[in-house]
Enzyme design. Sequence first.
Site, PDB file in Angstrom:
ATOM      1  N   PHE A 181     -29.449  42.043 -95.603  1.00  0.00           N
ATOM      2  CA  PHE A 181     -29.691  43.094 -94.615  1.00  0.00           C
ATOM      3  C   PHE A 181     -28.391  43.410 -93.874  1.00  0.00           C
ATOM      4  O   PHE A 181     -27.577  42.529 -93.620  1.00  0.00           O
ATOM      5  CB  PHE A 181     -30.749  42.658 -93.606  1.00  0.00           C
ATOM      6  CG  PHE A 181     -32.163  42.736 -94.127  1.00  0.00           C
ATOM      7  CD1 PHE A 181     -32.486  43.452 -95.262  1.00  0.00           C
ATOM      8  CD2 PHE A 181     -33.194  42.093 -93.443  1.00  0.00           C
ATOM      9  CE1 PHE A 181     -33.797  43.531 -95.728  1.00  0.00           C
ATOM     10  CE2 PHE A 181     -34.513  42.160 -93.892  1.00  0.00           C
ATOM     11  CZ  PHE A 181     -34.811  42.876 -95.034  1.00  0.00           C
ATOM     12  N   GLU A 239     -30.226  46.663-108.456  1.00  0.00           N
ATOM     13  CA  GLU A 239     -29.410  45.604-109.061  1.00  0.00           C
ATOM     14  C   GLU A 239     -29.295  45.807-110.565  1.00  0.00           C
ATOM     15  O   GLU A 239     -28.230  45.597-111.159  1.00  0.00           O
ATOM     16  CB  GLU A 239     -30.009  44.227-108.743  1.00  0.00           C
ATOM     17  CG  GLU A 239     -29.113  43.083-109.179  1.00  0.00           C
ATOM     18  CD  GLU A 239     -29.585  41.727-108.672  1.00  0.00           C
ATOM     19  OE1 GLU A 239     -30.708  41.659-108.133  1.00  0.00           O
ATOM     20  OE2 GLU A 239     -28.821  40.754-108.813  1.00  0.00           O
ATOM     21  N   HIS A 265     -37.806  33.523-101.668  1.00  0.00           N
ATOM     22  CA  HIS A 265     -36.478  33.955-101.214  1.00  0.00           C
ATOM     23  C   HIS A 265     -36.057  33.062-100.040  1.00  0.00           C
ATOM     24  O   HIS A 265     -36.619  33.161 -98.938  1.00  0.00           O
ATOM     25  CB  HIS A 265     -36.543  35.422-100.788  1.00  0.00           C
ATOM     26  CG  HIS A 265     -35.216  36.033-100.494  1.00  0.00           C
ATOM     27  ND1 HIS A 265     -34.036  35.315-100.459  1.00  0.00           N
ATOM     28  CD2 HIS A 265     -34.861  37.330-100.233  1.00  0.00           C
ATOM     29  CE1 HIS A 265     -33.047  36.119-100.190  1.00  0.00           C
ATOM     30  NE2 HIS A 265     -33.501  37.351-100.050  1.00  0.00           N
ATOM     31  N   CYS A 323     -29.030  37.327 -96.180  1.00  0.00           N
ATOM     32  CA  CYS A 323     -29.354  36.711 -97.467  1.00  0.00           C
ATOM     33  C   CYS A 323     -28.137  36.537 -98.370  1.00  0.00           C
ATOM     34  O   CYS A 323     -28.281  36.064 -99.498  1.00  0.00           O
ATOM     35  CB  CYS A 323     -30.434  37.524 -98.170  1.00  0.00           C
ATOM     36  SG  CYS A 323     -31.920  37.698 -97.156  1.00  0.00           S
ATOM     37  N   HIS A 377     -29.949  38.570-107.711  1.00  0.00           N
ATOM     38  CA  HIS A 377     -30.532  38.455-106.368  1.00  0.00           C
ATOM     39  C   HIS A 377     -32.050  38.596-106.525  1.00  0.00           C
ATOM     40  O   HIS A 377     -32.793  37.840-105.913  1.00  0.00           O
ATOM     41  CB  HIS A 377     -29.949  39.532-105.461  1.00  0.00           C
ATOM     42  CG  HIS A 377     -30.325  39.384-104.023  1.00  0.00           C
ATOM     43  ND1 HIS A 377     -30.129  38.222-103.320  1.00  0.00           N
ATOM     44  CD2 HIS A 377     -30.898  40.259-103.142  1.00  0.00           C
ATOM     45  CE1 HIS A 377     -30.557  38.377-102.080  1.00  0.00           C
ATOM     46  NE2 HIS A 377     -31.037  39.603-101.951  1.00  0.00           N
ATOM     47  N   LYS A 398     -36.460  33.507-107.891  1.00  0.00           N
ATOM     48  CA  LYS A 398     -37.252  33.678-106.672  1.00  0.00           C
ATOM     49  C   LYS A 398     -38.759  33.704-106.953  1.00  0.00           C
ATOM     50  O   LYS A 398     -39.556  33.578-106.026  1.00  0.00           O
ATOM     51  CB  LYS A 398     -36.789  34.935-105.926  1.00  0.00           C
ATOM     52  CG  LYS A 398     -35.402  34.773-105.304  1.00  0.00           C
ATOM     53  CD  LYS A 398     -34.989  35.976-104.472  1.00  0.00           C
ATOM     54  CE  LYS A 398     -33.681  35.730-103.717  1.00  0.00           C
ATOM     55  NZ  LYS A 398     -32.493  35.651-104.563  1.00  0.00           N
TER      56      LYS A 398
END
Length: 405
Positions: free
Chosen positions: A393, A308, A334, A161, A297, A329
């Site tokens: 990830f 975050e 996402h 991502c 994010h 998002k």
Amino acid sequence: MKRVVVTGLGMINSVGHDKESSFKAICDGECGIDIITIFDPEKFSVKIAGEVKDFDPATVMPPKEVKKADRFIHLGLKAAKEAMEDAALPEDTDMERFGISAGSGIGGLPSIEKSSVILETRGPRRISPFFIPGALVNMLGGFVSIEHGTKGPNLSSVTACAAGTHAISEAVKTIICGGADKMLVVSAESAITGVGVGGFAAMKALSTRNDDPKHASRPFDANRDGFVMGEGAAALVLETYEDAVARGAKIYGEIIGFGESGDANHITTPSLDGPARAMKAAYKMAGEPKLDYVNAHGTSTPVNDKNETAALKDLLGGKENCPPMSSIKGQIGHCLGAAGGIEAVTCLMAMRDGIIPPTINYETPDENCDLDYVTEGARKADLNIVMSNSFGFGGTNGVLIFKKI
């Protein structure tokens, strides 16, 4: 060090097929998430996603060629076409000094799934010869370079991502180091397939609000229960400041900082330390300026949003020093490897128009998420310097800082 600016933009996602309609819909708080139609989700625990609907790939490549490329490449070609037209480069542009930096988290998952089924049900001789060249991640850059005739470096970032953000920072490095004068950055993702949704659902990473898809992705809300998969693409034309000024180009902004880091912690659970170090690296490179906005994010997962928030407070020395931060998002889901590109385009358009896109679906405060998330709707603001975060990830993180010129 060479200054690198952005002179062309393009994007496509579940709320718009171009940058202007997308940005307006994002700022209006429209939501593109709904029940999945690409495949039958009846047997799945997760039945919702942010699909790009009514998109005809024959608008970006000859109809007979469509089957040679996976859907993420079709979407990438669409965004790239818009960005190149937007940049309005002169006909005498040196294409041997014009490169590609592509990004995707998964690549041609639909083709991989389809070909696996063919192998099991019809045998290996029925697998399409276009399967491999149409599914490889780096074929995004391959198809785009063929379409536009770019003959400089052809690079690919495959960092989950964070791929879209890393593709931009890699392009900046290439120009700074003299590897190219111009770079077309393209990030794309289309992984809404049975194995894609089933795989993320098996990890318990996705929201299961199947009965309320429009409110399923809710970044920073106390009742968030996972992210919603989206799909789309974004493209940016990058060149040196001197070249852009010399040809009288429209400049959306300058990339004054980027930061990258690794968590070295867990294959899927994000840390606080890794994102914080990426933010610090970008912030230091940019000269520790006053940030006017942070595009988060903001995945709508419990751990990411909490970490975050804490990382930004750590960077700036406390909540009181943090600028407004929002996540888009909730509107588009996402978009995995395309997310960083789409959010970078959104940041640059936010600076252009002086408007901060909202975080939608925020209803219940979370004591661990206590910043200004712009939850009341889009907000007018004078934006001169903005930051965009992407975390993936495997503990791979990327952060960009843009400055208005």
